[in-house]
Design a protein around this motif. Structure first.
Motif, PDB file in Angstrom:
ATOM      1  N   ALA A  94       0.837  -1.210   0.000  1.00  0.00           N
ATOM      2  CA  ALA A  94       0.000   0.000   0.000  1.00  0.00           C
ATOM      3  C   ALA A  94       0.870   1.258   0.000  1.00  0.00           C
ATOM      4  O   ALA A  94       0.602   2.216  -0.740  1.00  0.00           O
ATOM      5  N   MET A  95       1.922   1.255   0.816  1.00  0.00           N
ATOM      6  CA  MET A  95       2.832   2.407   0.860  1.00  0.00           C
ATOM      7  C   MET A  95       3.527   2.587  -0.487  1.00  0.00           C
ATOM      8  O   MET A  95       3.686   3.712  -0.968  1.00  0.00           O
ATOM      9  N   GLU A 101       2.297   6.709  -6.884  1.00  0.00           N
ATOM     10  CA  GLU A 101       1.354   7.741  -7.309  1.00  0.00           C
ATOM     11  C   GLU A 101       1.926   9.128  -7.059  1.00  0.00           C
ATOM     12  O   GLU A 101       1.815  10.027  -7.899  1.00  0.00           O
ATOM     13  N   GLU A 102       2.559   9.311  -5.903  1.00  0.00           N
ATOM     14  CA  GLU A 102       3.199  10.595  -5.576  1.00  0.00           C
ATOM     15  C   GLU A 102       4.333  10.890  -6.557  1.00  0.00           C
ATOM     16  O   GLU A 102       4.501  12.024  -7.013  1.00  0.00           O
ATOM     17  N   ASN A 103       5.101   9.862  -6.884  1.00  0.00           N
ATOM     18  CA  ASN A 103       6.195  10.029  -7.836  1.00  0.00           C
ATOM     19  C   ASN A 103       5.661  10.469  -9.199  1.00  0.00           C
ATOM     20  O   ASN A 103       6.211  11.381  -9.824  1.00  0.00           O
ATOM     21  N   ASP A 104       4.595   9.830  -9.667  1.00  0.00           N
ATOM     22  CA  ASP A 104       3.983  10.225 -10.946  1.00  0.00           C
ATOM     23  C   ASP A 104       3.522  11.679 -10.899  1.00  0.00           C
ATOM     24  O   ASP A 104       3.750  12.448 -11.835  1.00  0.00           O
ATOM     25  N   ARG A 105       2.859  12.045  -9.802  1.00  0.00           N
ATOM     26  CA  ARG A 105       2.374  13.418  -9.652  1.00  0.00           C
ATOM     27  C   ARG A 105       3.537  14.413  -9.690  1.00  0.00           C
ATOM     28  O   ARG A 105       3.480  15.434 -10.375  1.00  0.00           O
ATOM     29  N   LEU A 106       4.606  14.082  -8.979  1.00  0.00           N
ATOM     30  CA  LEU A 106       5.769  14.979  -8.939  1.00  0.00           C
ATOM     31  C   LEU A 106       6.464  15.063 -10.294  1.00  0.00           C
ATOM     32  O   LEU A 106       6.936  16.131 -10.700  1.00  0.00           O
TER      33      LEU A 106
END
Length: 138
Positions: A94-95, A101-106
């Motif tokens: 999950a982490m 997802e955070e990496n993609d957003r960044l």
């Protein structure tokens, strides 16, 4: 399950295979499981008492009962550890998903900033060029 050799079939003590492998009947396993839930680590005296009190276990050597309890405790410990590791794995998965997802957003944000930086740099160069041309023409 463990293998039973022909020596076990010929043995007068059903369930004992000359110190190698023991195949317990379902009734014996059920009795041992009940006893395990009462006391997972019986003493030598308690094991002998169990053999005397439980006729279904009377043809099993005390040493074999001792080994059965050791193996049962080991299996219990392995199950608990496997369960703990599965829980840890679920949390880490999950982490990891959140981090991806955070990496993609960044990465998208970086791409947008690089584009904007390029645009503003171009605008600055155009403004500087226009100012230079105006100053030269005066």
């Amino acid at each position: 399950m463990m293998a039973v050799t022909s020596a076990c079939k010929d043995s007068s003590k059903m369930g004992v295979d000359n110190g190698k492998y023991v195949r317990y009947t379902p009734e014996q396993v059920e009795a041992l499981e009940r006893l395990y839930h009462e006391c997972p680590k019986p003493s030598s005296l308690r094991r002998q008492q169990l053999i005397r009190e439980c006729p279904i276990l009377s043809n099993i050597e005390p040493k074999q009962i001792k080994v059965w309890f050791q193996n049962r405790r080991c299996r219990e410990k392995q199950r608990k550890e496997a369960s703990r590791l599965q829980a840890v794995n679920r949390k880490l998965t999950a982490m990891n998903k959140l981090l991806m997802e955070e990496n993609d957003r960044l990465q998208k944000q970086v791409s947008q900033l690089v584009y904007e930086n390029s645009y503003f740099r171009q605008q600055t160069q155009n403004t500087t060029l226009a100012t230079t041309i105006t100053v030269v023409n005066r």
